[in-house]
Every structure is written in C-alpha cells, then in structure tokens.
Design an enzyme around this catalytic site. Structure first.
Site, PDB file in Angstrom:
ATOM      1  N   ASP A 105       1.028  -1.104  -0.067  1.00 38.65           N
ATOM      2  CA  ASP A 105      -0.136   0.094  -0.101  1.00 38.65           C
ATOM      3  C   ASP A 105       0.922   1.273   0.116  1.00 38.65           C
ATOM      4  O   ASP A 105       1.715   1.522   0.989  1.00 38.65           O
ATOM      5  CB  ASP A 105      -0.637  -0.008   1.343  1.00 38.65           C
ATOM      6  CG  ASP A 105      -2.102   1.058   1.283  1.00 38.65           C
ATOM      7  OD1 ASP A 105      -2.188   1.616   0.152  1.00 38.65           O
ATOM      8  OD2 ASP A 105      -2.526   1.298   2.112  1.00 38.65           O
ATOM      9  N   ASP A 139      -2.713   2.450  -6.229  1.00 42.64           N
ATOM     10  CA  ASP A 139      -1.748   2.486  -5.034  1.00 42.64           C
ATOM     11  C   ASP A 139      -1.640   1.296  -4.177  1.00 42.64           C
ATOM     12  O   ASP A 139      -1.115   1.390  -3.196  1.00 42.64           O
ATOM     13  CB  ASP A 139      -1.979   3.703  -4.351  1.00 42.64           C
ATOM     14  CG  ASP A 139      -3.228   3.695  -3.507  1.00 42.64           C
ATOM     15  OD1 ASP A 139      -4.177   2.985  -4.078  1.00 42.64           O
ATOM     16  OD2 ASP A 139      -3.524   4.809  -2.813  1.00 42.64           O
ATOM     17  N   GLU A 140      -2.450   0.242  -4.330  1.00 40.86           N
ATOM     18  CA  GLU A 140      -2.221  -0.915  -3.761  1.00 40.86           C
ATOM     19  C   GLU A 140      -2.609  -2.088  -4.402  1.00 40.86           C
ATOM     20  O   GLU A 140      -3.240  -2.345  -5.438  1.00 40.86           O
ATOM     21  CB  GLU A 140      -3.254  -0.842  -2.519  1.00 40.86           C
ATOM     22  CG  GLU A 140      -4.614  -1.036  -2.828  1.00 40.86           C
ATOM     23  CD  GLU A 140      -5.507  -0.909  -1.477  1.00 40.86           C
ATOM     24  OE1 GLU A 140      -5.104  -1.753  -0.674  1.00 40.86           O
ATOM     25  OE2 GLU A 140      -6.447  -0.143  -1.644  1.00 40.86           O
TER      26      GLU A 140
END
EC number: 2.7.7.7
Length: 352
Positions: free
Chosen positions: A8, A103-104
């Site tokens: 993350d 983003d993860e």
C-alpha cells in the site's frame, strides 16, 4: 501455507506531488475537488492528517479543520505512470499480482525463489526499489491470507512493514476488532456489539448457526475471518465489474429539468467510458444515484441488456419524484454493472 504480501503506497497522490515539487513536502497538502464546486478530498499528506483531514471528506470541511491547507486538483497521468512503474517492480518477483487500485495490490510470492523464498525480504526489497527508483514510500503487510496481509500493511505506516506468521494468526486475532473485517461498518458493528461480539476472539466462542441466523451469508464470512480462514486466491486478471460517472454540483438543484439536463451530459461520458471496456455496450444492469443536501442518497437500478438513455432517465425521474421529498440534490451519478464474461458468451451464442 501461502505467502501473501499487500503493498500500500503512502498517501500516494500527495506523495507524487511532494516528490515533484519539494516545496509541498512539509506543508498540509490534499488532492481533491475545490470547495467552491463542493468537491471531496482524494488523499492528504501526513501534515494535513494531523489536522484531521481525511480522504472522502468534503473539501469545505477540510478547510475548516485546516485553513492553511494547500489543495491541488490532481494529475492522473502522473499517478498512472508511477503506478505502472510500481507494477513492473512487483513483476520482478511474481506474476501473481492483483491490483486493487493505482496505489495498492496483493502479491502471492509462495513460489517465488527471490530472496531465498522469504516473503519478508521480498517485501523489503520491493519497498526499497520503489524508494530508490521512484522516490516514493510504500508500506507492506505479509501474512498467509489476504485478509490479514491487508490489515498488517496498516500497522507500520508510513514506510514500514509488518509480518503475521502462521503461528501468530490466532494470538493476533484474539483482540482484533471486528470492525477491521471488510463489510463491518458502523451499523453491523452496533448489531454485533448488541450480541456481545466486539473482537474476533468473541466470534470464535460464538456458534456459527447463530451468526447465520443474525447475519445470513455474511455470518459465515465473519466466522471464517475470525478463525483465520480466507481462501480467496490472488486474481491477476481481476475483471472490472462496473463503470460509473457522477458529478457534485456547485449548488443544489430543485427542479427536474436541471437534473434531466445533467443526466444527458453524464450519459455521454458514461457511454464513452463504457465503449472503452465494452464496445458492444452490453451490460447486466444500469442505475442512477442521487445524493441530497443532507448527504443521504438513493440508488435505483434496472436489469437491462444494453446501455439505454431513455431507461436511465425513467429511473432518475422515478427516484426524483419518489425519494427526494423536496430536498435539494447535490450529486447525480450514473452507473452500469457489467455482464459476467461467461454469461455474455452464452448470451451471444443464444442471440446468434
């Protein structure tokens, strides 16, 4: 046991902006829509978070908490470029990558030979590569199951990692709040608390049959997660399930004609987006969302085979007159749910 890593990125959008403009690094910064247009915050850096600024917060509220907040509209192209580079780093270690957003992502490194097969060292190397190649930081969680890997990634933020080994699962779960289980929101948490259930340890002592009686199918999910069971595989080809567009209005609207004009505008954008993923425009359902000035909302859907503007207008018209109760409308959205690929193939055969 599997070796799952959840990576993350730390306040990703804001981090890209701070990297590209160091003047932003030590001041409260957020990415989002303007308060004049009644936007919301996408993400905020840690200086802004110290004032209570959070993602999904109305921008106007963010400025009340932090009047000196610097707000940027965001640069999606820059974020996508960084995300693609990060994905390339992941691919050096495993092909089993399930992106959840820009983003993860989840990674299954069970069969990876890198770093002597150590998931802990792989996560560390990935984070170091992201830092050296992109000048960004990431946090990671390592566990035998997806559910715990995601929770673990939150425990040493920012720029850290946390490991839950197979032997640590049961001790970790004993005091883990049930609110950490995806799907347990405020309402469900209150219902659980009324039954004396606050932690996963409490669920472990509670009969599965009672959970099923009170919560239906979700009762089994609660029971399984609380016992450290999560058999979901990493899905590299995670399919997009929906497409949607929405607009937050600068001023509330009170007349149907204004809503109708906005739906006409949003429909063009929805059709454009849908054609990129489904040129045939075949869908499973389509629907409309209206959010009112008191932040309550209604979502109405129809089962429909092909994107259809007339039907969307009819859905919206019904929602407007049956659910609005003379409240002003601050947001209008349109969305479609995509067909399951196997079902779509069968339908095409039937139609052919």
């Amino acid at each position: 046991m599997r070796k799952i890593i959840h990576v993350d990125m730390d306040c990703f959008f804001a981090a890209v902006e701070m990297r590209d403009d160091p003047r932003l690094r030590d001041i409260p910064l957020a990415i989002g829509g303007s308060k004049e247009r009644r936007g919301v915050i996408s993400t905020a850096n840690y200086p802004a978070r110290r004032y209570g600024v959070r993602s999904a917060m109305p921008t106007a509220m963010a400025f009340k908490l932090c009047p000196q907040l610097t707000l940027l509209p965001g640069r999606m192209a820059a974020y996508k470029e960084a995300s693609q580079h990060i994905r390339e780093i992941f691919a050096r270690y495993t092909p089993l990558i399930e992106p959840l957003s820009l983003d993860e992502a989840y990674l299954d490194v069970s069969d990876s030979l890198a770093c002597g097969g150590s998931a802990t060292l792989i996560a560390q190397e990935i984070r170091q590569s992201i830092a050296s190649e992109l000048n960004l930081t990431a946090s990671a969680g390592i566990a035998p199951i997806k559910f715990l890997a995601k929770i673990a990634s939150e425990l040493n933020k920012p720029n850290g990692q946390y490991v839950i080994t197979p032997n640590q699962i049961q001790p970790f779960l004993q005091d883990l709040p049930l609110s950490k289980i995806p799907g347990v929101g405020a309402v469900t948490a209150k219902r659980l608390q009324a039954l004396g259930l606050v932690t996963c340890g409490d669920i472990q002592k509670y009969p599965l049959a009672e959970l099923l009686k009170h919560f239906g199918k979700f009762g089994r999910v609660l029971w399984e997660r609380s016992h450290g069971i999560d058999e979901r595989e990493i899905s590299p080809d995670r399919l997009r399930k929906s497409v949607g567009v929405e607009k937050t209005l600068a001023e509330d609207i009170y007349d149907w004609e204004s809503c109708e004009a906005l739906i006409e505008e949003l429909y063009l954008e929805l059709e454009t987006r849908l054609r990129k993923v489904k040129p045939s425009l075949h869908i499973a359902r389509q629907g409309v969302k209206l959010k009112f000035h008191d932040f309550q909302q209604t979502t109405q859907e129809h089962t429909w085979p092909v994107l259809n503007k007339v039907d969307l207008l009819e859905i919206a018209h019904a929602a407007w007159h049956e659910r609005r109760a003379e409240r002003g409308v601050r947001l209008v959205g349109l969305h479609v749910t995509l067909l399951d690929p196997q079902l779509e193939r069968q339908l095409l055969l039937d139609w052919g």
